[in-house]
Every structure is written in structure tokens, then in C-alpha cells.
Design a protein around this motif. Structure first.
Motif, mmCIF file in Angstrom:
data_model
loop_
_atom_site.group_PDB
_atom_site.id
_atom_site.type_symbol
_atom_site.label_atom_id
_atom_site.label_comp_id
_atom_site.label_asym_id
_atom_site.label_seq_id
_atom_site.Cartn_x
_atom_site.Cartn_y
_atom_site.Cartn_z
ATOM 1 N N ASP A 28 44.028 -14.883 -2.848
ATOM 2 C CA ASP A 28 44.355 -14.731 -1.431
ATOM 3 C C ASP A 28 43.116 -14.737 -0.530
ATOM 4 O O ASP A 28 43.239 -14.619 0.687
ATOM 5 N N GLY A 29 41.936 -14.847 -1.126
ATOM 6 C CA GLY A 29 40.716 -14.899 -0.332
ATOM 7 C C GLY A 29 40.042 -13.559 -0.103
ATOM 8 O O GLY A 29 39.047 -13.478 0.613
ATOM 9 N N LYS A 30 40.540 -12.508 -0.734
ATOM 10 C CA LYS A 30 39.917 -11.196 -0.595
ATOM 11 C C LYS A 30 38.693 -11.117 -1.507
ATOM 12 O O LYS A 30 38.759 -11.482 -2.682
ATOM 13 N N VAL A 31 37.588 -10.626 -0.942
ATOM 14 C CA VAL A 31 36.377 -10.454 -1.746
ATOM 15 C C VAL A 31 36.582 -9.276 -2.695
ATOM 16 O O VAL A 31 36.845 -8.149 -2.254
ATOM 17 N N LEU A 32 36.489 -9.560 -3.988
ATOM 18 C CA LEU A 32 36.651 -8.516 -5.006
ATOM 19 C C LEU A 32 35.313 -7.930 -5.430
ATOM 20 O O LEU A 32 35.209 -6.738 -5.704
ATOM 21 N N GLU A 33 34.309 -8.805 -5.530
ATOM 22 C CA GLU A 33 32.979 -8.381 -5.953
ATOM 23 C C GLU A 33 31.947 -9.242 -5.245
ATOM 24 O O GLU A 33 32.219 -10.388 -4.877
ATOM 25 N N ALA A 34 30.754 -8.687 -5.099
ATOM 26 C CA ALA A 34 29.622 -9.417 -4.560
ATOM 27 C C ALA A 34 28.371 -8.860 -5.232
ATOM 28 O O ALA A 34 28.217 -7.646 -5.335
ATOM 29 N N TRP A 35 27.541 -9.736 -5.717
ATOM 30 C CA TRP A 35 26.314 -9.281 -6.360
ATOM 31 C C TRP A 35 25.233 -10.357 -6.261
ATOM 32 O O TRP A 35 25.508 -11.497 -5.941
ATOM 33 N N GLY A 36 24.046 -9.961 -6.542
ATOM 34 C CA GLY A 36 22.910 -10.874 -6.574
ATOM 35 C C GLY A 36 22.117 -10.866 -5.289
ATOM 36 O O GLY A 36 22.665 -11.084 -4.214
ATOM 37 N N THR A 37 20.838 -10.595 -5.432
ATOM 38 C CA THR A 37 19.913 -10.631 -4.309
ATOM 39 C C THR A 37 18.666 -11.433 -4.676
ATOM 40 O O THR A 37 17.736 -11.508 -3.891
ATOM 41 N N GLU A 38 18.690 -12.008 -5.847
ATOM 42 C CA GLU A 38 17.470 -12.618 -6.381
ATOM 43 C C GLU A 38 17.527 -14.140 -6.516
ATOM 44 O O GLU A 38 16.700 -14.728 -7.185
ATOM 45 N N THR A 70 26.118 -12.885 -17.080
ATOM 46 C CA THR A 70 27.519 -12.524 -17.270
ATOM 47 C C THR A 70 28.207 -12.623 -15.913
ATOM 48 O O THR A 70 27.546 -12.797 -14.882
ATOM 49 N N LEU A 71 29.521 -12.468 -15.879
ATOM 50 C CA LEU A 71 30.234 -12.484 -14.610
ATOM 51 C C LEU A 71 29.918 -11.263 -13.751
ATOM 52 O O LEU A 71 30.228 -11.243 -12.560
ATOM 53 N N LYS A 72 29.288 -10.274 -14.325
ATOM 54 C CA LYS A 72 28.862 -9.087 -13.577
ATOM 55 C C LYS A 72 27.412 -9.194 -13.109
ATOM 56 O O LYS A 72 26.914 -8.305 -12.424
ATOM 57 N N GLY A 73 26.714 -10.274 -13.512
ATOM 58 C CA GLY A 73 25.355 -10.494 -13.047
ATOM 59 C C GLY A 73 24.249 -10.089 -13.991
ATOM 60 O O GLY A 73 23.070 -10.206 -13.656
ATOM 61 N N ARG A 74 24.590 -9.633 -15.178
ATOM 62 C CA ARG A 74 23.543 -9.272 -16.142
ATOM 63 C C ARG A 74 22.892 -10.539 -16.670
ATOM 64 O O ARG A 74 23.566 -11.441 -17.164
ATOM 65 N N VAL A 75 21.570 -10.620 -16.559
ATOM 66 C CA VAL A 75 20.836 -11.808 -17.001
ATOM 67 C C VAL A 75 20.797 -11.843 -18.521
ATOM 68 O O VAL A 75 20.405 -10.869 -19.180
ATOM 69 N N ILE A 76 21.212 -12.989 -19.065
ATOM 70 C CA ILE A 76 21.232 -13.191 -20.511
ATOM 71 C C ILE A 76 20.063 -14.062 -20.965
ATOM 72 O O ILE A 76 19.433 -13.800 -21.980
ATOM 73 N N GLN A 77 19.761 -15.098 -20.164
ATOM 74 C CA GLN A 77 18.755 -16.085 -20.571
ATOM 75 C C GLN A 77 18.262 -16.825 -19.329
ATOM 76 O O GLN A 77 18.991 -16.972 -18.350
ATOM 77 N N THR A 78 17.027 -17.288 -19.393
ATOM 78 C CA THR A 78 16.446 -18.065 -18.302
ATOM 79 C C THR A 78 15.891 -19.372 -18.862
ATOM 80 O O THR A 78 15.245 -19.376 -19.906
ATOM 81 N N PHE A 79 16.165 -20.451 -18.148
ATOM 82 C CA PHE A 79 15.648 -21.770 -18.507
ATOM 83 C C PHE A 79 14.669 -22.177 -17.412
ATOM 84 O O PHE A 79 15.076 -22.539 -16.311
ATOM 85 N N GLY A 80 13.382 -22.083 -17.720
ATOM 86 C CA GLY A 80 12.347 -22.382 -16.740
ATOM 87 C C GLY A 80 11.996 -23.856 -16.697
ATOM 88 O O GLY A 80 12.631 -24.686 -17.341
#
Length: 176
Positions: A28-38, A70-80
Motif C-alpha cells: 500500500d506504499g507505507k514505509v515499514l523500515e528505513a536504514w542505511g546512512t553509508e 541482509t535485508l536488515k542492513g547487516r554487511v556480509i561482504q564487500t566487493f571492492g
């Protein structure tokens, strides 16, 4: 910049607004979650089911890398940036815009705002191969903005890569 739907039917959106890089909406367009500042250059968002857990691949052209979370924003891996490839003088030349993930876990990154290579990493993060790159030959790319895996023929999957300046969609084998 990009959206994906998770298996719950939610809409996930990546932005380059660092107050909330990832927004998750219900139907319906309601914001359920918001994360990430980086993720100041948050651009590409690829959602992949990996062994029953959904993962996000965030292409950030300002950070010069792709970050798996993850869908919650936990960093698993980085590809530089692919320093060992010899194709880049510095990380600033690598500006990824999109990612595709093969069934075997290989990660294909389109360097659309950089040198126009498609960079292939193994699931372990090890550089495997580069193809495309700037140029005028048929197999070169000019603004390799997007990449997607086409598995409609499971025996012969291919990569579809946009060459935006050419207004062209190019098909590559997984070996480039």
C-alpha cells in the motif's frame, strides 16, 4: 535509483539519500523500515535468494564498491575495485552501477560510471575475470549501466549488459 520485491511482496528501494538509503514499503506504499546512512552513491539494488535467505547487493559508485547486506542492513561482504586486474589506476576509476548474481554465486558488476568493464568475482570475493571495457569494438561497452542474468534457457545462461550511450543491450556468455 532501483527497486526490488522480496518474497513477502514488499518493495525495497535504494536511494543516494544518506538519511535513509534503503526504504522498505508494503504493497500500500507505507514505509515499514528505513536504514542505511553509508551509501552516498547508492545506485544498483539486486535481491538474491541465497540458500533461503534474501540478500541485497548494493552498488555504490561513490564508495567504489558493491556491498552485500541482509535485508536488515547487516554487511556480509564487500566487493571492492579490482586492483589486481591491471585495468584501474585507482579505486576512484571504479564506479559500479549494477550487479547480477549467477546461480553458482559468481557476482557480475557493471562499472557503468567508470571504465565500463563487467567485473566477475567468485562467491568468495576473489576476482575471476573482466570483460567489455571502453572501446569501439562489438564486445566493448559505452556506459555499462546495467547487467542482468538471463536464465530463460537454464542450460545456457547469458548476461545482458546495457551499453547506454550506444542504446544497445549486449548479450555475453558468463565467460564474457
Amino acid at each position: 535509483h532501483e527497486m526490488a520485491f522480496d518474497r513477502k511482496g514488499r518493495i525495497l528501494l535504494i536511494t543516494n539519500e544518506t538519511r535513509n538509503n534503503v526504504l522498505i514499503f508494503n504493497k500500500d506504499g507505507k514505509v515499514l523500515e528505513a536504514w542505511g546512512t553509508e551509501f552516498p552513491g547508492g545506485h544498483g539494488l539486486t535481491l538474491v535468494d541465497e540458500g533461503g535467505e534474501e540478500m541485497l547487493y548494493i552498488a555504490d559508485y561513490e564508495r567504489h564498491e558493491v556491498v552485500k547486506t541482509t535485508l536488515k542492513g547487516r554487511v556480509i561482504q564487500t566487493f571492492g575495485f579490482p586492483a589486481d586486474s591491471g585495468k584501474y589506476q585507482s579505486k576512484e576509476e571504479f564506479k559500479p552501477t549494477e550487479t547480477a548474481v549467477a546461480p553458482n554465486g559468481d557476482v557480475f558488476i557493471a562499472d557503468g560510471y567508470g571504465q565500463d568493464w563487467v567485473v566477475q568475482y567468485g562467491a568468495d570475493g576473489q576476482l575471476k575475470h573482466l570483460f567489455g571495457g571502453k572501446g569501439a569494438q562489438t564486445d566493448n561497452l559505452n556506459n555499462a549501466h546495467g547487467v542482468a542474468l538471463d536464465t530463460r534457457d537454464p542450460a545456457n545462461p547469458v548476461l545482458l549488459v546495457t551499453s547506454r550511450v550506444e542504446n544497445t543491450l549486449k548479450r555475453y556468455s558468463l565467460e564474457g
